[in-house]
Design a protein around this motif. Structure first.
Motif, PDB file in Angstrom:
ATOM      1  N   THR A 189       0.844  -1.181   0.000  1.00  0.00           N
ATOM      2  CA  THR A 189       0.000   0.000   0.000  1.00  0.00           C
ATOM      3  C   THR A 189       0.889   1.245   0.000  1.00  0.00           C
ATOM      4  O   THR A 189       1.658   1.463  -0.923  1.00  0.00           O
ATOM      5  N   ALA A 205      -6.671   8.622   1.096  1.00  0.00           N
ATOM      6  CA  ALA A 205      -7.352   7.569   0.340  1.00  0.00           C
ATOM      7  C   ALA A 205      -7.866   8.086  -1.002  1.00  0.00           C
ATOM      8  O   ALA A 205      -7.751   7.416  -2.033  1.00  0.00           O
ATOM      9  N   TYR A 208      -4.902   8.651  -3.248  1.00  0.00           N
ATOM     10  CA  TYR A 208      -4.387   7.336  -3.646  1.00  0.00           C
ATOM     11  C   TYR A 208      -5.211   6.781  -4.802  1.00  0.00           C
ATOM     12  O   TYR A 208      -4.682   6.291  -5.800  1.00  0.00           O
ATOM     13  N   ASP A 209      -6.517   6.886  -4.664  1.00  0.00           N
ATOM     14  CA  ASP A 209      -7.418   6.390  -5.710  1.00  0.00           C
ATOM     15  C   ASP A 209      -7.244   7.177  -7.012  1.00  0.00           C
ATOM     16  O   ASP A 209      -7.317   6.606  -8.105  1.00  0.00           O
ATOM     17  N   ARG A 218      -6.985  -0.928  -4.145  1.00  0.00           N
ATOM     18  CA  ARG A 218      -7.119   0.215  -3.233  1.00  0.00           C
ATOM     19  C   ARG A 218      -7.159  -0.322  -1.800  1.00  0.00           C
ATOM     20  O   ARG A 218      -8.217  -0.729  -1.305  1.00  0.00           O
ATOM     21  N   LEU A 239     -14.685   5.836  -0.509  1.00  0.00           N
ATOM     22  CA  LEU A 239     -14.335   5.113  -1.739  1.00  0.00           C
ATOM     23  C   LEU A 239     -15.396   4.099  -2.173  1.00  0.00           C
ATOM     24  O   LEU A 239     -15.368   3.622  -3.313  1.00  0.00           O
ATOM     25  N   LYS A 242     -14.956   1.042  -4.636  1.00  0.00           N
ATOM     26  CA  LYS A 242     -13.565   1.092  -5.078  1.00  0.00           C
ATOM     27  C   LYS A 242     -12.590   0.570  -4.027  1.00  0.00           C
ATOM     28  O   LYS A 242     -11.483   0.155  -4.360  1.00  0.00           O
ATOM     29  N   LEU A 243     -12.990   0.602  -2.775  1.00  0.00           N
ATOM     30  CA  LEU A 243     -12.092   0.205  -1.694  1.00  0.00           C
ATOM     31  C   LEU A 243     -11.974  -1.321  -1.638  1.00  0.00           C
ATOM     32  O   LEU A 243     -12.964  -2.019  -1.443  1.00  0.00           O
TER      33      LEU A 243
END
Length: 346
Positions: A189, A205, A208-209, A218, A239, A242-243
């Motif tokens: 990560t 987050a 990052y995405d 993710r 997210l 997506k997470l």
């Protein structure tokens, strides 16, 4: 300019080293004999004088304890074109105490000086593979990632992480070169440093995405600023689908990652409809902790120091046949000890 091989004691006495940035041996130095023990070089002088340097021998290698065999690929690279035959277990095979794991046939002068190197390859790699396999067994089918590069010298980190994958059974590794050598893509990560610098876990987050390729998972650290269960929910709400996962890496000063913490995070994520979000745990894991955290609901395990600090398997090489005659030092059995599990590689 070709590096001069160490053959006799005079070569050692005349060896001059240039200034170097890093102290690890490079590939050419290993092949040239620079990392062997001096007594094997002295042996070459003695045997040359006696006319016995290239006497045909059979050498067998075994370990005093059980483990998972690894390191063979480097041994084969070392001995290729040396005029020897090599029989061995396949990498990743478990072995028993005193079981012959490798056998070498050929002129002593072709490989004897490399005993130190051969045993070092096998001892370290088999130790790492054994520790990795223990973690993989404890996880019972759940992914185990090797995060051990920071715990060893960078010259050997790729060796360790490759071994953890190809012989130990880990599903991924964080070291770029180690993963690539195993035919995989590195996994990981982001560090706490990134979250600290951004200043907020949810903001991190989202960034990052936004910067990662779509195919990249993710997985977000959720133990930097707030309660892990709270941050897990905040990130999941941000997210949504997506997470892929949240990572718990709670330091020992805060009690570490515990089964009760994992259960709470899992419960709260499920309650809000985020059952697809996996829980990745790391930080001082060993097989016992992996079992407990797995039962509590952890999905993925990042293991560093347990693999990196594994005890090398104490490998020994014995000459068992010299010029066709079975022989051995006291306490060992003369002659070849058959092992039908060995396969010819050279």
């Amino acid at each position: 300019m070709k590096m001069k091989n160490i053959e006799y004691f005079d070569d050692v006495r005349s060896l001059q080293l240039s200034p170097r940035k890093f102290l690890s041996a490079d590939h050419d130095e290993i092949m040239a004999g620079y990392t062997t023990d001096i007594y094997f070089v002295k042996t070459r002088d003695l045997l040359k004088e006696n006319g016995r340097l290239d006497v045909p021998v059979v050498a067998e290698i075994f370990s005093k304890e059980s483990g998972v065999f690894a390191g063979l690929s480097e041994v084969l690279s070392l001995l290729k074109d040396k005029g020897v035959k090599v029989y061995a277990l396949e990498e990743g095979m478990a072995f028993s105490p005193k079981e012959v794991v490798c056998r070498i046939h050929g002129p002593y002068g072709s490989f004897g000086m490399y005993e130190t190197v051969i045993l070092g390859f096998l001892a370290s790699s088999s130790g790492w593979a054994t520790a990795a396999r223990e973690c993989v067994k404890a996880a019972e089918g759940k992914p185990v990632l090797c995060f051990g590069a920071r715990h060893v010298h960078p010259a050997v980190a790729p060796v360790m992480e490759r071994v953890a994958l190809v012989a130990g059974g880990c599903t991924g590794a964080s070291c770029i070169l180690g993963a690539k050598l195993a035919g995989a893509e590195p996994q990981g990560t982001i560090p706490h440093a990134a979250v600290l610098i951004v200043g907020d876990t949810v903001r991190t987050a989202i960034l990052y995405d936004s910067v990662l390729p779509e195919q990249e998972s993710r997985i977000i650290l959720v133990d930097t600023f707030k309660d892990e269960a709270e941050e897990s929910l905040l990130v999941a709400r941000a997210l949504r689908k997506k997470l892929d996962g949240v990572r718990l890496d709670t330091p020992g000063e805060r009690g570490g990652v515990s089964p009760s913490l994992v259960r709470e995070v899992r419960w709260r994520l499920n309650m809000e409809g985020f059952s697809h979000v996996q829980i990745v745990v790391s930080g001082g894991l060993n097989p016992d902790k992996i079992r407990l955290l797995s039962q509590a609901g952890a999905d993925v395990f990042g293991v560093g120091s347990y693999i990196a600090h594994a005890t090398p398997r104490d490998m020994t090489m014995d000459l068992k046949v010299i010029d066709g005659t079975p022989i051995a030092k006291r306490g060992r059995l003369p002659g070849i000890e058959e092992n039908p599990r060995l396969k010819r590689f050279l």
